[in-house]
Design an enzyme around this catalytic site. Structure first.
Site, PDB file in Angstrom:
ATOM      1  N   TYR A 291       0.805  -1.222   0.000  1.00 49.46           N
ATOM      2  CA  TYR A 291       0.000   0.000   0.000  1.00 49.46           C
ATOM      3  C   TYR A 291       0.843   1.281   0.000  1.00 49.46           C
ATOM      4  CZ  TYR A 291      -4.696  -1.904   0.607  1.00 49.46           C
ATOM      5  OH  TYR A 291      -5.910  -2.510   0.401  1.00 49.46           O
TER       6      TYR A 291
ATOM      7  N   LYS B 294       2.310 -15.472   2.920  1.00 49.33           N
ATOM      8  CA  LYS B 294       2.639 -16.324   1.758  1.00 49.33           C
ATOM      9  C   LYS B 294       4.153 -16.501   1.771  1.00 49.33           C
ATOM     10  CE  LYS B 294       0.733 -17.759  -1.613  1.00 49.33           C
ATOM     11  NZ  LYS B 294       0.232 -19.147  -1.920  1.00 49.33           N
TER      12      LYS B 294
ATOM     13  N   ASP C 118      -4.048 -18.310   1.584  1.00 53.13           N
ATOM     14  CA  ASP C 118      -5.033 -19.026   0.758  1.00 53.13           C
ATOM     15  C   ASP C 118      -5.715 -20.124   1.569  1.00 53.13           C
ATOM     16  OD1 ASP C 118      -2.515 -20.218   0.764  1.00 53.13           O
ATOM     17  OD2 ASP C 118      -2.525 -20.787  -1.347  1.00 53.13           O
TER      18      ASP C 118
ATOM     19  N   ASP D  15      -6.849  -6.584   4.014  1.00 56.21           N
ATOM     20  CA  ASP D  15      -7.949  -5.960   3.278  1.00 56.21           C
ATOM     21  C   ASP D  15      -8.855  -7.034   2.685  1.00 56.21           C
ATOM     22  OD1 ASP D  15      -9.463  -3.948   1.952  1.00 56.21           O
ATOM     23  OD2 ASP D  15      -8.397  -4.448   0.098  1.00 56.21           O
TER      24      ASP D  15
ATOM     25  N   ASP E  80     -13.111  -8.535   3.893  1.00 54.00           N
ATOM     26  CA  ASP E  80     -14.374  -8.564   3.130  1.00 54.00           C
ATOM     27  C   ASP E  80     -14.984  -9.967   3.224  1.00 54.00           C
ATOM     28  OD1 ASP E  80     -14.046  -5.861   2.246  1.00 54.00           O
ATOM     29  OD2 ASP E  80     -14.981  -6.366   0.327  1.00 54.00           O
TER      30      ASP E  80
HETATM   31  C1  IPM Z   1     -10.707  -0.787   3.262  1.00 56.95           C
HETATM   32  C2  IPM Z   1     -10.731  -0.257   1.852  1.00 56.95           C
HETATM   33  C3  IPM Z   1      -9.502   0.582   1.561  1.00 56.95           C
HETATM   34  C4  IPM Z   1      -8.291  -0.323   1.637  1.00 56.95           C
HETATM   35  C5  IPM Z   1      -9.498   1.339   0.224  1.00 56.95           C
HETATM   36  C6  IPM Z   1     -10.725   2.175   0.049  1.00 56.95           C
HETATM   37  C7  IPM Z   1      -8.280   2.203   0.089  1.00 56.95           C
HETATM   38  O1  IPM Z   1     -10.897  -1.287   0.940  1.00 56.95           O
HETATM   39  O2  IPM Z   1     -10.593   0.012   4.201  1.00 56.95           O
HETATM   40  O3  IPM Z   1     -10.853  -2.003   3.447  1.00 56.95           O
HETATM   41  O4  IPM Z   1      -7.913  -0.952   0.645  1.00 56.95           O
HETATM   42  O5  IPM Z   1      -7.715  -0.397   2.717  1.00 56.95           O
HETATM   43 MN    MN Z   2     -11.340  -3.198   1.874  1.00 55.04          MN
END
Ligand code: IPM
Ligand code: MN
Ligand code: NAD
Length: 348
Positions: free
Chosen positions: A134, A185, A218, A242, A246
């Site tokens: 990042y 990894k 993974d 990140d 999700d």
């Molecule tokens: C998160 C988001 C951010 C990230 C983006 C919007 C920069 O996906 O906070 O999870 O990748 O960290």
């Molecule tokens: Mn995210």
């Protein structure tokens, strides 16, 4: 006690709708806090070119105890420059190195997995938040030609890796957790994740009461879906953190349910839901405000307002049990109605 000073950046899209509900929930607890709103967003950027004012980060650190942020990202700003400068800017420039993302299933009905109860999904991801891929170190060469080269460097420092791993063990210790799992990894990224491996073993040695373990990321994705009950605290790098959060959000009922904090102990920290600005949902009173409301609860706990945090969490739990929810979570209410119901419940 002086009121806690909170900077509020609702941002873009559904951020503008869910953050006011988080603020209502905090107000309903009667917590001694003072909110100051900032209009940093795509609208502001398109109006006058400002992403965050030059003194913005220093001002937040000087004048506020915490920041509450909605989401940043707008199709009218395809470069995403304002989101990078505001959101990643706060994480990097304020050195908020620990991205803490609790994954907690509040009710069986919210989980897409079969026969999965709240006690089966209850873990926390500690995501490194200031390094990795990042950092925006890299460049392109011969752009637009068939020989184009594009590079993003993955930066892992001894200091950065060590402090996030130590944070995860401290978090486990303080929260009565028995296990910390590191995901990487290292089978492929032998240099960068070799460092993570060495530091993990070293730091784990300082915490004999906590069991360290390891999975390749993974394999972890498989286990998160197959057997989430084995997970307690996961520590991982910025990019993997990140992605897996999700996936983790899906286990708790979707992105609309997931909360997070960007923390540097002892410094002004920033709290934001895991979800983004969801442009296609924006302006429809349809976004789930619970992720933002639980984020505000996390912020209060961080500021030492544990009782107020508990009141918010109880209000959210009641909303889930009584199906006072938006459609993504299986209800039929709007953003304002869910937020209003929870605030009312908190007031008692
Ligand atoms: C998160 C988001 C951010 C990230 C983006 C919007 C920069 O996906 O906070 O999870 O990748 O960290
Ligand atoms: Mn995210
Ligand atoms: P997103 O999180 O905005 O949406 C992903 C999916 O989840 C969509 O289907 C959306 O409708 C749904 N969703 C998200 N939040 C919801 C909520 N509260 N209630 C109900 N449904 C919800 O991710 P995306 O579509 O990949 O990104 C949209 C924009 O947001 C992009 O500009 C992205 O860069 C940005 N983004 C910002 C942040 C942040 O500011 N922290 C985080 C992620 C994405």
């Amino acid at each position: 006690m002086n009121p806690k000073r909170i900077a509020v950046v609702a941002g873009d899209g559904i951020g503008k709708e869910v953050i006011p509900q988080a603020v209502h929930a905090v107000r309903a607890t009667g917590a001694a806090v003072e909110f100051t709103e900032f209009d940093w967003s795509a609208d502001r950027y398109l109006r006058d070119g400002t992403t965050i004012p030059p003194d913005g980060f220093a001002m937040l650190e000087r004048e506020f105890d915490a920041a509450l942020v909605g989401a940043l990202g707008d199709p009218r700003v395809p470069s995403n420059i304002h989101a990078k400068e505001i959101l990643l800017g706060m994480r990097f420039r304020m050195d908020l190195y620990a991205n803490v993302r609790p994954v907690k299933l509040l009710d069986e009905s919210l989980c897409p997995l079969k026969n999965t109860r709240p006690e089966d999904v209850n873990f926390t991801v500690i995501r490194e938040n200031t390094e990795g891929i990042y950092v925006d170190v890299g460049g392109t060469f011969k752009q637009g030609t068939p020989d184009e080269i594009a590079i993003n460097e993955d930066v892992n420092t001894r200091k950065g890796v060590e402090r996030i791993i130590r944070y995860a063990f401290e978090y486990a210790q303080q929260n009565g957790r028995k296990r910390v799992l590191m995901a990487d990894k290292s089978n492929v990224l032998t240099h960068a994740h070799g460092l993570w491996q060495r530091v993990f073993k070293e730091v784990a040695g300082e915490y004999p009461a906590i069991q360290p373990s390891h999975m390749y990321v993974d394999a972890l994705c498989l286990q998160m879906v197959r057997e989430p009950r084995q997970l307690e605290v996961i520590v991982t790098n910025n990019m993997f953190g990140d992605i897996i959060t999700d996936l983790a959000a899906a286990l708790q009922g979707g992105l609309g349910m997931a909360a997070s904090g960007n923390i540097h102990p002892g410094k002004t920290s920033m709290f934001e839901p895991v979800h983004g600005s969801a442009p296609q949902l924006a302006g429809k009173n349809a976004a789930n405000p619970i992720g933002a409301i639980l984020t505000a609860a996390m912020m209060l706990e961080h500021l030492g307002l544990k009782q107020e945090c508990d009141h918010i969490e109880q209000g959210v739990l009641a909303a889930v049990r009584e199906r006072k929810l938006t459609t993504d979570a299986g209800g039929n209410l709007g953003t304002r109605e869910v937020g209003g119901w929870i605030a009312q419940r908190i007031r008692g």
